[in-house]
Design a protein around this motif. Structure first.
Motif, mmCIF file in Angstrom:
data_model
loop_
_atom_site.group_PDB
_atom_site.id
_atom_site.type_symbol
_atom_site.label_atom_id
_atom_site.label_comp_id
_atom_site.label_asym_id
_atom_site.label_seq_id
_atom_site.Cartn_x
_atom_site.Cartn_y
_atom_site.Cartn_z
ATOM 1 N N UNK A 153 0.854 -1.184 0.000
ATOM 2 C CA UNK A 153 0.000 0.000 0.000
ATOM 3 C C UNK A 153 0.886 1.228 0.000
ATOM 4 N N UNK A 154 0.324 2.337 -0.437
ATOM 5 C CA UNK A 154 1.079 3.598 -0.440
ATOM 6 C C UNK A 154 0.639 4.424 0.758
ATOM 7 N N UNK A 155 1.592 4.903 1.514
ATOM 8 C CA UNK A 155 1.292 5.645 2.728
ATOM 9 C C UNK A 155 0.976 7.105 2.411
ATOM 10 N N UNK A 156 0.097 7.695 3.204
ATOM 11 C CA UNK A 156 -0.228 9.114 3.068
ATOM 12 C C UNK A 156 0.792 9.906 3.886
ATOM 13 N N UNK A 157 1.973 10.058 3.318
ATOM 14 C CA UNK A 157 3.068 10.719 4.029
ATOM 15 C C UNK A 157 3.744 11.727 3.109
ATOM 16 N N UNK A 158 4.231 12.813 3.712
ATOM 17 C CA UNK A 158 4.930 13.840 2.928
ATOM 18 C C UNK A 158 6.341 13.388 2.569
ATOM 19 N N UNK A 159 6.934 12.538 3.413
ATOM 20 C CA UNK A 159 8.291 12.058 3.157
ATOM 21 C C UNK A 159 8.295 11.113 1.959
ATOM 22 N N UNK A 160 9.347 11.170 1.176
ATOM 23 C CA UNK A 160 9.497 10.264 0.029
ATOM 24 C C UNK A 160 10.874 9.602 0.100
ATOM 25 N N UNK A 161 11.027 8.551 -0.672
ATOM 26 C CA UNK A 161 12.303 7.844 -0.766
ATOM 27 C C UNK A 161 13.114 8.500 -1.876
ATOM 28 N N UNK A 162 14.185 9.202 -1.516
ATOM 29 C CA UNK A 162 14.989 9.927 -2.503
ATOM 30 C C UNK A 162 16.455 9.629 -2.263
ATOM 31 N N UNK A 163 17.048 8.910 -3.193
ATOM 32 C CA UNK A 163 18.494 8.652 -3.163
ATOM 33 C C UNK A 163 19.069 9.110 -4.490
ATOM 34 N N UNK A 164 19.837 10.170 -4.460
ATOM 35 C CA UNK A 164 20.438 10.710 -5.677
ATOM 36 C C UNK A 164 19.354 10.933 -6.725
ATOM 37 N N UNK A 165 19.351 10.153 -7.819
ATOM 38 C CA UNK A 165 18.344 10.327 -8.871
ATOM 39 C C UNK A 165 17.227 9.292 -8.763
#
Length: 490
Positions: A466-478
């Motif tokens: 499921x996709x969480x309702x969160x402002x944070x995202x997974x971001x590593x470089x590109x």
């Protein structure tokens, strides 16, 4: 048979279009009635897709006045009311009847009465018990009229196709939703190709940054980022309906799962589009800052001046045949074909998937090497994830944001490390430690069980996402991934 089966249903759709705006007594506006009514329906449809509840009769009067003003037409208040009432109801507004017509039926060989409406009551948003006004929405007949050609989507744009898909998901119309998702993916692929071509163009000639504004108009970087964020929220809203359909019958549930798998493909494509757009914006900025001279440098070299006038006319040629050597390439150039590098890498990836290799690396006669997946590294990385599934029943990809640079390096060492997590996200899987097939997720689980028998407790468990309702995202470089959580079904 001269009359095909289904003739009656096809003619009904044409009658809906033919009767639009007919029978209205609006004086000199009669010749514009068809266009005005269509624009009214289209505006209400846009509001419906955007979940704008301002769709009452008074709202329609306001919309119609605005349409007439934009068309530079003179009108009276009475004429505006006749247009709205003539689109809502058939003939006498006080009776509030549906539109009636007779259509030939190929089976009975007689004309049968057909009753339809352009608008119906939106009961969910009318709130009559609180004294609210009646809110209207489009009937299926009106929606078919709007989407009678897919070209209309070019006018609506990507975000409205998203809203249309969301409405179909909410109403459980999974087949139509899958078709709409296909349209979404087709539109995104077109936009990705545009961005790729645009990148090639500005690398070849940076002045295209100023001349080619058809790619994304004059939007600023913040506006573009905001647009992508809004579109991601709509995707998240779509996926939030996933768990609500667990109570459906098995056949409908399977249909819904297939639709959500397609939707995940559309979301990943959308992420790819965002990546291409932001890379191009960064390239534009880099060229503007580091290479401003590229915008005004014009080549001063020309064949006429530098070759013909300054050399051939001035100095002549040693042999008349030399003239052919100079001129012929201009009229019949022959460029040696070079295979694109993408083709070469594609071929290697295809061979890698189809080849069964027992050694870590397989070297061919010409020196090429196939890269084997490092399963020891995969098992090492996923041990933490499966420990969380065993102890807590869930694992969020956002947990990986806490990793050190050294640990991130391990995750980014081979693309399979992240791809395997997305495989868990895209489709559900039942864990089987005795699996002997080609599912890489089950091969991973089997390896984990061999390394640590405690994971055998997860045998037979089903992993969902499921996709969480969160402002944070997974971001590593590109690397950008939405906040997905995989969990064990209770």
């Amino acid at each position: 048979m001269m009359i095909e089966s289904g003739f009656f249903n096809r003619m009904k759709k044409l009658q809906v279009i033919r009767m639009l705006g007919s029978g209205m007594d609006i004086g000199e506006l009669n010749e514009y009635a068809y266009e005005i009514c269509f624009l009214l329906i289209q505006n209400i449809f846009l509001r419906e897709l955007r979940e704008n509840h301002h769709r009452t009769r008074d709202d329609m009067l306001f919309i119609t006045e605005k349409i007439l003003q934009d068309m530079d037409l003179l009108y009276s208040k009475e004429e505006v009311e006749r247009i709205v009432d003539g689109t809502l109801w058939y003939r006498e507004p006080t009776k509030q009847e549906g539109f009636k017509t007779r259509v030939y039926h190929e089976t009975t060989r007689t004309k049968e009465e057909y009753i339809f409406r352009y608008f119906k009551v939106d009961r969910e948003h009318s709130h009559w018990e609180q004294g609210g006004s009646t809110v209207y929405m489009l009937t299926e007949e009106s929606q078919e009229m709007i989407f009678i050609t897919r070209e209309i989507l070019e006018e609506f744009g990507f975000n409205l196709e998203q809203f249309y898909t969301l409405q179909l998901i909410k109403t459980g119309n999974f087949m139509k939703a899958r078709n709409s998702i296909d349209n979404l993916m087709a539109r995104v692929r077109v936009l990705i190709n545009r961005e790729k071509e645009y990148r090639r163009d500005i690398i070849r000639d940076p002045q295209n940054i100023f001349f080619d504004r058809s790619i994304r108009g004059k939007k600023s970087e913040d506006e573009i980022k905001g647009q992508f964020e809004e579109e991601q929220k709509v995707f998240a809203n779509m996926f939030s309906w996933r768990n609500r359909y667990d109570v459906l019958p098995e056949d409908k549930k399977q249909e819904a799962e297939m639709m959500f798998e397609n939707l995940e493909g559309a979301r990943l494509l959308h992420d790819s589009l965002a990546k291409h757009v932001m890379e191009n914006l960064a390239l534009e900025l880099e060229i503007r800052v580091k290479y401003p001279e590229s915008f005004w440098n014009i080549s001063s070299f020309s064949f006429k001046k530098d070759i013909w006038q300054n050399h051939i006319v001035k100095n002549g040629l040693r042999d008349i045949e030399d003239l052919e050597k100079v001129v012929s390439p201009l009229f019949s150039p022959k460029t040696e074909f070079i295979y694109p590098l993408e083709w070469a890498w594609s071929e290697q990836m295809i061979k890698q998937k189809r080849s069964i290799k027992k050694e870590e690396d397989m070297t061919l006669e010409d020196g090429w090497k196939f890269r084997e997946t490092d399963w020891e590294l995969l098992i090492e990385l996923y041990e933490e994830i499966f420990t969380a599934l065993l102890e807590n029943g869930r694992f969020s990809i956002l947990e990986l944001n806490k990793k050190s640079e050294e640990e991130k390096g391990k995750w980014l060492r081979q693309r399979e490390n992240v791809d395997l997590f997305m495989m868990f996200v895209i489709s559900k899987v039942t864990l089987d430690m005795n699996h002997s097939g080609e599912d890489e997720r089950l091969r991973l689980f089997k390896g984990l069980c061999s390394k640590n028998p405690i994971f055998k407790e997860l045998h037979g468990k089903k992993i969902l996402s499921k996709i969480e309702d969160a402002e944070e995202t997974f971001v590593w470089k590109e690397l950008f991934i939405s906040p997905y959580t995989i969990y064990i079904e209770e």
